[in-house]
Design a protein around this motif. Structure first.
Motif, PDB file in Angstrom:
ATOM      1  N   ILE A 126     108.164  11.837   1.066  1.00  0.00           N
ATOM      2  CA  ILE A 126     106.705  11.721   0.982  1.00  0.00           C
ATOM      3  C   ILE A 126     106.281  12.258  -0.367  1.00  0.00           C
ATOM      4  CG2 ILE A 126     104.471  12.498   1.866  1.00  0.00           C
ATOM      5  CD1 ILE A 126     105.724  12.882   4.569  1.00  0.00           C
ATOM      6  N   GLY A 127     105.392  11.549  -1.048  1.00  0.00           N
ATOM      7  CA  GLY A 127     104.713  12.123  -2.194  1.00  0.00           C
ATOM      8  C   GLY A 127     105.352  11.810  -3.528  1.00  0.00           C
ATOM      9  N   ALA A 128     104.537  11.839  -4.563  1.00  0.00           N
ATOM     10  CA  ALA A 128     105.004  11.534  -5.901  1.00  0.00           C
ATOM     11  C   ALA A 128     105.857  12.663  -6.459  1.00  0.00           C
ATOM     12  CB  ALA A 128     103.809  11.289  -6.827  1.00  0.00           C
ATOM     13  N   GLN A 129     106.933  12.290  -7.132  1.00  0.00           N
ATOM     14  CA  GLN A 129     107.814  13.210  -7.843  1.00  0.00           C
ATOM     15  C   GLN A 129     108.388  14.294  -6.933  1.00  0.00           C
ATOM     16  OE1 GLN A 129     106.124  14.527 -11.560  1.00  0.00           O
ATOM     17  NE2 GLN A 129     104.827  12.728 -11.685  1.00  0.00           N
ATOM     18  N   ALA A 130     108.375  14.079  -5.641  1.00  0.00           N
ATOM     19  CA  ALA A 130     108.975  15.031  -4.703  1.00  0.00           C
ATOM     20  C   ALA A 130     110.321  14.463  -4.305  1.00  0.00           C
ATOM     21  CB  ALA A 130     108.069  15.231  -3.496  1.00  0.00           C
ATOM     22  N   TRP A 131     111.370  14.825  -5.028  1.00  0.00           N
ATOM     23  CA  TRP A 131     112.655  14.158  -4.904  1.00  0.00           C
ATOM     24  C   TRP A 131     113.225  14.294  -3.497  1.00  0.00           C
ATOM     25  CZ3 TRP A 131     115.501  10.481  -6.363  1.00  0.00           C
ATOM     26  CH2 TRP A 131     116.874  10.468  -6.108  1.00  0.00           C
ATOM     27  N   MET A 132     113.184  13.210  -2.763  1.00  0.00           N
ATOM     28  CA  MET A 132     113.763  13.115  -1.426  1.00  0.00           C
ATOM     29  C   MET A 132     113.302  14.248  -0.509  1.00  0.00           C
ATOM     30  SD  MET A 132     115.333  10.308  -1.403  1.00  0.00           S
ATOM     31  CE  MET A 132     115.916  10.466   0.261  1.00  0.00           C
ATOM     32  N   THR A 133     112.051  14.652  -0.621  1.00  0.00           N
ATOM     33  CA  THR A 133     111.525  15.692   0.257  1.00  0.00           C
ATOM     34  C   THR A 133     110.398  15.129   1.108  1.00  0.00           C
ATOM     35  OG1 THR A 133     109.846  16.496  -1.308  1.00  0.00           O
ATOM     36  CG2 THR A 133     112.030  17.498  -1.424  1.00  0.00           C
ATOM     37  N   TYR A 134     110.169  15.766   2.234  1.00  0.00           N
ATOM     38  CA  TYR A 134     108.962  15.511   3.004  1.00  0.00           C
ATOM     39  C   TYR A 134     108.140  16.793   3.001  1.00  0.00           C
ATOM     40  CZ  TYR A 134     111.746  17.566   6.863  1.00  0.00           C
ATOM     41  OH  TYR A 134     112.539  18.369   7.649  1.00  0.00           O
ATOM     42  N   GLN A 310     110.470  19.957   1.883  1.00  0.00           N
ATOM     43  CA  GLN A 310     111.659  20.190   2.695  1.00  0.00           C
ATOM     44  C   GLN A 310     112.658  19.033   2.570  1.00  0.00           C
ATOM     45  OE1 GLN A 310     113.683  22.110   3.785  1.00  0.00           O
ATOM     46  NE2 GLN A 310     113.281  22.740   5.896  1.00  0.00           N
ATOM     47  N   HIS A 311     113.930  19.389   2.527  1.00  0.00           N
ATOM     48  CA  HIS A 311     115.028  18.439   2.641  1.00  0.00           C
ATOM     49  C   HIS A 311     115.657  18.576   4.030  1.00  0.00           C
ATOM     50  CE1 HIS A 311     115.414  17.267  -1.581  1.00  0.00           C
ATOM     51  NE2 HIS A 311     115.404  18.530  -1.942  1.00  0.00           N
ATOM     52  N   THR A 312     116.080  17.479   4.591  1.00  0.00           N
ATOM     53  CA  THR A 312     117.003  17.495   5.725  1.00  0.00           C
ATOM     54  C   THR A 312     118.028  16.404   5.427  1.00  0.00           C
ATOM     55  OG1 THR A 312     115.258  18.202   7.259  1.00  0.00           O
ATOM     56  CG2 THR A 312     117.279  17.319   8.228  1.00  0.00           C
ATOM     57  N   VAL A 313     119.016  16.764   4.614  1.00  0.00           N
ATOM     58  CA  VAL A 313     120.019  15.818   4.130  1.00  0.00           C
ATOM     59  C   VAL A 313     121.362  16.154   4.768  1.00  0.00           C
ATOM     60  CG1 VAL A 313     121.192  14.871   2.116  1.00  0.00           C
ATOM     61  CG2 VAL A 313     118.795  15.555   1.945  1.00  0.00           C
ATOM     62  N   VAL A 314     121.967  15.170   5.408  1.00  0.00           N
ATOM     63  CA  VAL A 314     123.250  15.354   6.082  1.00  0.00           C
ATOM     64  C   VAL A 314     124.344  14.756   5.218  1.00  0.00           C
ATOM     65  CG1 VAL A 314     124.614  14.756   8.114  1.00  0.00           C
ATOM     66  CG2 VAL A 314     122.195  15.338   8.359  1.00  0.00           C
ATOM     67  N   ARG A 315     125.404  15.537   4.973  1.00  0.00           N
ATOM     68  CA  ARG A 315     126.518  15.084   4.129  1.00  0.00           C
ATOM     69  C   ARG A 315     127.791  15.067   4.967  1.00  0.00           C
ATOM     70  NH1 ARG A 315     123.169  17.694   0.035  1.00  0.00           N
ATOM     71  NH2 ARG A 315     122.831  16.164  -1.615  1.00  0.00           N
ATOM     72  N   ILE A 316     128.477  13.934   4.916  1.00  0.00           N
ATOM     73  CA  ILE A 316     129.582  13.658   5.837  1.00  0.00           C
ATOM     74  C   ILE A 316     130.811  13.188   5.061  1.00  0.00           C
ATOM     75  CG2 ILE A 316     130.361  12.003   7.593  1.00  0.00           C
ATOM     76  CD1 ILE A 316     127.458  11.952   8.622  1.00  0.00           C
ATOM     77  N   ASP A 317     131.983  13.670   5.443  1.00  0.00           N
ATOM     78  CA  ASP A 317     133.241  13.052   5.025  1.00  0.00           C
ATOM     79  C   ASP A 317     133.623  12.027   6.085  1.00  0.00           C
ATOM     80  OD1 ASP A 317     133.981  14.143   2.527  1.00  0.00           O
ATOM     81  OD2 ASP A 317     134.542  16.032   3.494  1.00  0.00           O
ATOM     82  N   PHE A 318     133.572  10.752   5.701  1.00  0.00           N
ATOM     83  CA  PHE A 318     133.835   9.658   6.637  1.00  0.00           C
ATOM     84  C   PHE A 318     135.149   8.969   6.276  1.00  0.00           C
ATOM     85  CE2 PHE A 318     133.761   5.168   7.752  1.00  0.00           C
ATOM     86  CZ  PHE A 318     133.420   5.217   9.098  1.00  0.00           C
ATOM     87  N   VAL A 319     135.974   8.703   7.287  1.00  0.00           N
ATOM     88  CA  VAL A 319     137.234   7.984   7.106  1.00  0.00           C
ATOM     89  C   VAL A 319     137.245   6.792   8.052  1.00  0.00           C
ATOM     90  CG1 VAL A 319     139.747   8.088   7.249  1.00  0.00           C
ATOM     91  CG2 VAL A 319     138.461  10.079   6.434  1.00  0.00           C
ATOM     92  N   SER A 320     137.412   5.595   7.513  1.00  0.00           N
ATOM     93  CA  SER A 320     137.455   4.401   8.360  1.00  0.00           C
ATOM     94  C   SER A 320     138.801   4.312   9.061  1.00  0.00           C
ATOM     95  CB  SER A 320     137.211   3.147   7.519  1.00  0.00           C
ATOM     96  OG  SER A 320     138.328   2.886   6.683  1.00  0.00           O
TER      97      SER A 320
END
Length: 421
Positions: A126-134, A310-320
């Protein structure tokens, strides 16, 4: 460690900005990728663990033996970082410059490994120049958000590890569900109460956060084939004190996850976050370390000095499953061609989600990826204006919608102080 140094962000990308568009982006899936934020190695303020849980050792991200991120004809990694000296004026030597260094260590081999993708699911913004935040008010409040991610591109496989990036001073708890109907159940509840997300409980005559959270979790867990994948039941904060002056410092959230997690093609994860704005220090109300000229403080949908980001970013190691079985064919160096040939396993992949719109549009965030600047439907008809610099939509009714009813329940003010740079 933190303190005295706060890692706002440390990013290393596997390719140059120009090459990421060709080597990682899959045009058959999504052509529009305005961010190209396919981070391979990252550190933030909440990456470091509490001292008893490893401390700065948690800054090192290490895969199991035999697993690796596959880079193809990289002309060089790209990096950027911002590191801040957060010593308070009471700290010894704070009147002198602090000298520090940034080291990036990479273990690499030409030997074939089990191809792993560092998949990152970004929250809606949400919002201008708010990098990936709400955003939500800085004044004391509790709220919740949710969004989803459907595995439509990487194929069937498993989640080998999972970490969260969030501003802990605003975190209450986080839950990650898997299941075909979890998102629809939350959408049904949202439409019943007429909620705009983020939904601020204090604005709507709700009961305590604990009661509302229990209600929402019951709805999510009670949906068909729902599976709780991860839970973090409290924020990870350490109180840093010098004499009588104390401040909370972010640490890595203690996530209890059922690892490994089977994550098949077209299965959906639902990220459900509860936030609580609290005082972060003994110096006064909620504070910012940015100067008044900071774009994050000034340029927001809510106006000057009103919001928490606020960020709520989930980072995952994924293996197919293909990679784990050794059946992934060699990469062509082109993301789109690799996908067509069954060789798609980029070293990193950054995806982002959109706010809920309506039950008809909530089948999958993948549908929203076709229009990355899609916005939720406001309560009133309005023209969504776009900031020319970053292309992020501005909705003049957002504040009014989010805070509807607050005038009679709670008084929001821009009550914070400016700390030292």
């Amino acid at each position: 460690g933190y303190p005295p140094l706060h890692i706002h962000h440390g990013h290393v990308f596997p390719y140059s900005y120009q090459d990421m568009g060709k080597k990682i982006r899959n045009n058959r899936f999504r052509k529009n990728d305005p961010f190209q934020h396919h981070v391979l190695f990252q550190s933030h303020g909440d990456t470091e663990c509490k001292r008893s849980e490893g401390g700065i050792a948690c800054l090192l991200h290490q895969l199991p033996d035999g697993f690796g991120y596959r880079l193809v004809n990289s002309t060089g990694m790209k990096g950027d970082y911002e590191i801040n000296d957060v010593r308070t004026k009471e700290a010894p030597g704070s009147n002198q410059d602090l000298e520090f260094y940034v080291d990036v260590a990479v273990l690499w081999t030409y030997k074939k490994q089990v191809e792993t993708t560092y998949l990152q699911i970004g929250n809606p913004y949400i919002g201008a120049q708010a990098w990936m935040t709400y955003q939500f008010p800085l004044d004391g409040n509790t709220n919740f958000v949710y969004f989803n991610y459907t595995n439509s591109i990487l194929g069937s496989g498993s989640i080998q590890s999972l970490v969260l990036h969030s501003h802990m001073s605003y975190v209450d708890s986080l839950y990650i569900f898997k299941g075909p109907k979890v998102y629809h159940a939350l959408e049904k509840y949202r439409n019943t109460i007429g909620a705009v997300i983020p939904y601020i409980f204090e604005c709507h005559n709700n009961e305590s956060l604990d009661i509302e959270k229990a209600k929402i979790l019951t709805i999510a867990a009670g949906s068909r084939m729902a599976e709780l994948v991860c839970e973090g039941t409290k924020p990870s904060l350490v109180l840093d004190c010098i004499n009588d002056s104390c401040q909370y410092r972010d640490k890595r959230l203690d996530l209890n996850c059922r690892i490994p997690v089977k994550f098949d093609r077209e299965e959906t994860l639902v990220i459900l976050a509860f936030n609580r704005v609290r005082r972060t220090s003994t110096l006064g109300p909620i504070s910012r370390t940015h100067t008044p000229q900071s774009s994050l403080a000034v340029a927001s949908t809510f106006g000057f000095g009103f919001v928490a980001h606020q960020h709520t970013v989930v980072r995952i190691d994924f293996v197919s499953n293909k990679a784990k079985a050794g059946r992934l064919v060699s990469s062509t160096g082109n993301g789109t061609k690799d996908f067509e040939l069954g060789a798609y396993s980029p070293p990193s992949l950054f995806e982002w989600s959109q706010w809920p719109t309506s039950p008809q549009n909530s089948k999958s965030t993948d549908e929203n990826f076709k229009n990355p600047h899609a916005y939720y439907v406001p309560k009133k008809d309005t023209v969504v204006q776009t900031n020319a610099f970053v292309g992020i939509p501005q909705n003049s009714y957002l504040r009014e919608d989010m805070l509807h009813g607050c005038k009679k329940n709670i008084s929001f003010k821009a009550s914070f102080i400016w700390e030292r740079k």
